[in-house]
Design a protein around this motif. Structure first.
Motif, PDB file in Angstrom:
ATOM      1  N   GLY A 225      -7.475  -1.352   4.834  1.00 15.03           N
ATOM      2  CA  GLY A 225      -7.030  -0.737   3.583  1.00 15.03           C
ATOM      3  C   GLY A 225      -5.806  -1.367   2.967  1.00 15.03           C
ATOM      4  O   GLY A 225      -5.303  -0.880   1.949  1.00 15.03           O
TER       5      GLY A 225
ATOM      6  N   SER B  74      -6.531  -0.116  -3.114  1.00 17.11           N
ATOM      7  CA  SER B  74      -6.977   1.259  -3.357  1.00 17.11           C
ATOM      8  C   SER B  74      -5.809   2.235  -3.354  1.00 17.11           C
ATOM      9  O   SER B  74      -5.895   3.319  -3.914  1.00 17.11           O
ATOM     10  N   SER B  75      -4.713   1.839  -2.697  1.00 19.75           N
ATOM     11  CA  SER B  75      -3.495   2.653  -2.677  1.00 19.75           C
ATOM     12  C   SER B  75      -2.401   1.948  -3.473  1.00 19.75           C
ATOM     13  O   SER B  75      -2.477   0.739  -3.713  1.00 19.75           O
TER      14      SER B  75
ATOM     15  N   ASN C 264      -0.985   1.335   3.824  1.00 18.00           N
ATOM     16  CA  ASN C 264      -1.849   0.966   4.946  1.00 18.00           C
ATOM     17  C   ASN C 264      -1.412  -0.305   5.660  1.00 18.00           C
ATOM     18  O   ASN C 264      -1.824  -0.563   6.791  1.00 18.00           O
TER      19      ASN C 264
END
Length: 463
Positions: free
Chosen positions: A358, A386-387, A443
């Motif tokens: 991630g 994604s983060s 992550n």
């Protein structure tokens, strides 16, 4: 040397140098001079320097280090005696604490170095030099032809670049109709917003042919990529091991259209493929274009770069996306000559492979960049996460060490979360070498592919 640094910070620096001198032997000093290399210290410098104090004065004069900024020196000290790094880190922390206390009391000051900037249309980049002290929490540039209706200049990592640590506005390939006008920098810290002076950018029209946007992103060979050179398994200095992004394996691009068309017409997929090839100027890089029923969704399957001379699949996807966002069209060859109506907020770009943990996917658009000495190098870089990304860091490899690049708002620009691309102004021979970029989220840290910056002497043409 003249400086506006607080006297407390200068005193901390001097105390640090004295302690380093007490803990470094003569042979260790000689080895440090050797590790610094001829690019940093000339043979005459090395012969003249006999003490640690003299070494630091010389390195300050050469802007290799500055008060509290010893990032380039720390890896060299580590190779001689790790305990020397602890001394530097301790004094640096003390310096940062003092500066933080002062910044909390200080008002924001925005300084522009001139009221009018002049550039040539089609030049590599225009720099609206700006300094903000202390470093703000947020920076925003705005533009207008007449100062009556300001519009925000987005740091888009494509044409416009700026950030909190490098507030200078960099405009790539300035265009007279689009970029000439008035500009103003806005800075915000602790809820306070300050506006800088209004400056004017004058763009001189270019009489000769306009430079293509692929300039400064070129290789000198069409040989297949050597995976051993473009993948790097090393760990950036001073942190835990990063997740290495794989060499380009291809990307997929999705966007929706509102036009009611026959998705079973195979020629429509060919029309889309032909438009992609024309816009990106890359043949046989689109494996397939598909039409799916979802509104209507267009799916483009872009192949990986086949040689060192080709841009990454992610770069092609970004280029085609911006073509469509900026008014470019896809026209079908059906009887109605249908023009697809693109849903502009529907774009999605996904690499074929992404880190399993991630962490961010970091991609440098080309495996090699070639620019003439003295010109601007723009090492285009993309981050997909994604983060939320919390930090960007660039490194230059020297003697198997990953040396962090300090963004000084003078020679090095970019490297921000919104614009991770590295921009090097007025390149010198010492800028030649290998570069890596990391991006961090909650992550972990993602590490880019490696790229090489090559410098050409004379007036050799960049292809």
């Amino acid at each position: 040397m003249a400086t506006n640094m607080p006297t407390e910070v200068i005193s901390i620096h001097n105390d640090m140098v004295l302690e380093l001198s007490d803990n470094m032997t003569g042979p260790e000093l000689d080895r440090l001079k050797h590790l610094l290399g001829d690019d940093t210290l000339t043979p005459a410098d090395k012969e003249k320097i006999e003490t640690v104090q003299q070494l630091f004065i010389c390195l300050m004069d050469k802007i290799f280090i500055s008060y509290g900024n010893y990032e380039k020196l720390i890896p060299k000290l580590k190779r001689i005696k790790p305990s020397l790094c602890l001394i530097v880190n301790r004094y640096t922390k003390e310096r940062n604490t003092i500066l933080k206390l002062k910044e909390d009391k200080e008002e924001i000051v925005i300084s522009m170095d001139r009221p009018v900037y002049t550039t040539k249309e089609g030049s590599e980049a225009s720099f609206l030099t700006c300094t903000v002290h202390p470093v703000p929490e947020n920076i925003e540039w705005r533009k207008d032809k007449s100062t009556q209706s300001w519009q925000k200049v987005l740091s888009d990592n494509r044409k416009y670049f700026y950030g909190e640590k490098t507030p200078t506005l960099v405009i790539r390939y300035p265009n007279k109709p689009m970029d000439e006008g008035n500009y103003q920098c806005m800075a915000e810290t602790r809820g306070k917003e300050v506006a800088g002076d209004i400056v004017h950018l004058k763009v001189l029209a270019k009489k000769s042919k306009i430079r293509k946007t692929t300039t400064n992103m070129t290789r000198q060979s069409d040989d297949p990529i050597d995976r051993s050179e473009t993948e790097d398994q090393s760990q950036p200095a001073g942190g835990k091991r990063a997740t290495v992004c794989q060499t380009d394996q291809g990307s997929r691009m999705f966007f929706n259209v509102n036009t009611d068309i026959d998705i079973t017409r195979q020629a429509s997929e060919t029309d889309i493929s032909d438009t992609f090839t024309r816009v990106t100027r890359q043949s046989e890089r689109l494996r397939k274009a598909k039409l799916k029923k979802k509104c209507i969704q267009v799916c483009l399957d872009i192949t990986a770069a086949r040689s060192a001379s080709e841009p990454s699949s992610l770069h092609l996807a970004e280029e085609f996306k911006h073509y469509l966002l900026e008014g470019g069209t896809i026209q079908l060859t059906d009887e109605s000559q249908t023009v697809l109506q693109i849903v502009k907020d529907s774009f999605e770009i996904t690499p074929e492979t992404t880190p399993e943990d991630g962490s961010p996917y970091v991609n440098i658009s080309h495996s090699q960049f070639t620019v003439p000495v003295g010109k601007t190098a723009i090492i285009q870089t993309y981050v997909i996460s994604s983060s939320e990304v919390t930090s960007i860091q660039w490194f230059k490899k020297e003697d198997d060490e990953d040396i962090p690049i300090a963004f000084d708002n003078k020679q090095y620009f970019g490297g921000s979360i919104l614009s991770p691309t590295l921009i090097i102004r007025k390149t010198t021979i010492s800028d030649h070498g290998q570069y890596l970029c990391t991006a961090t989220n909650c992550n972990g840290t993602g590490l880019s592919n490696m790229t090489v910056l090559s410098l050409q002497s004379g007036k050799s043409r960049t292809l």
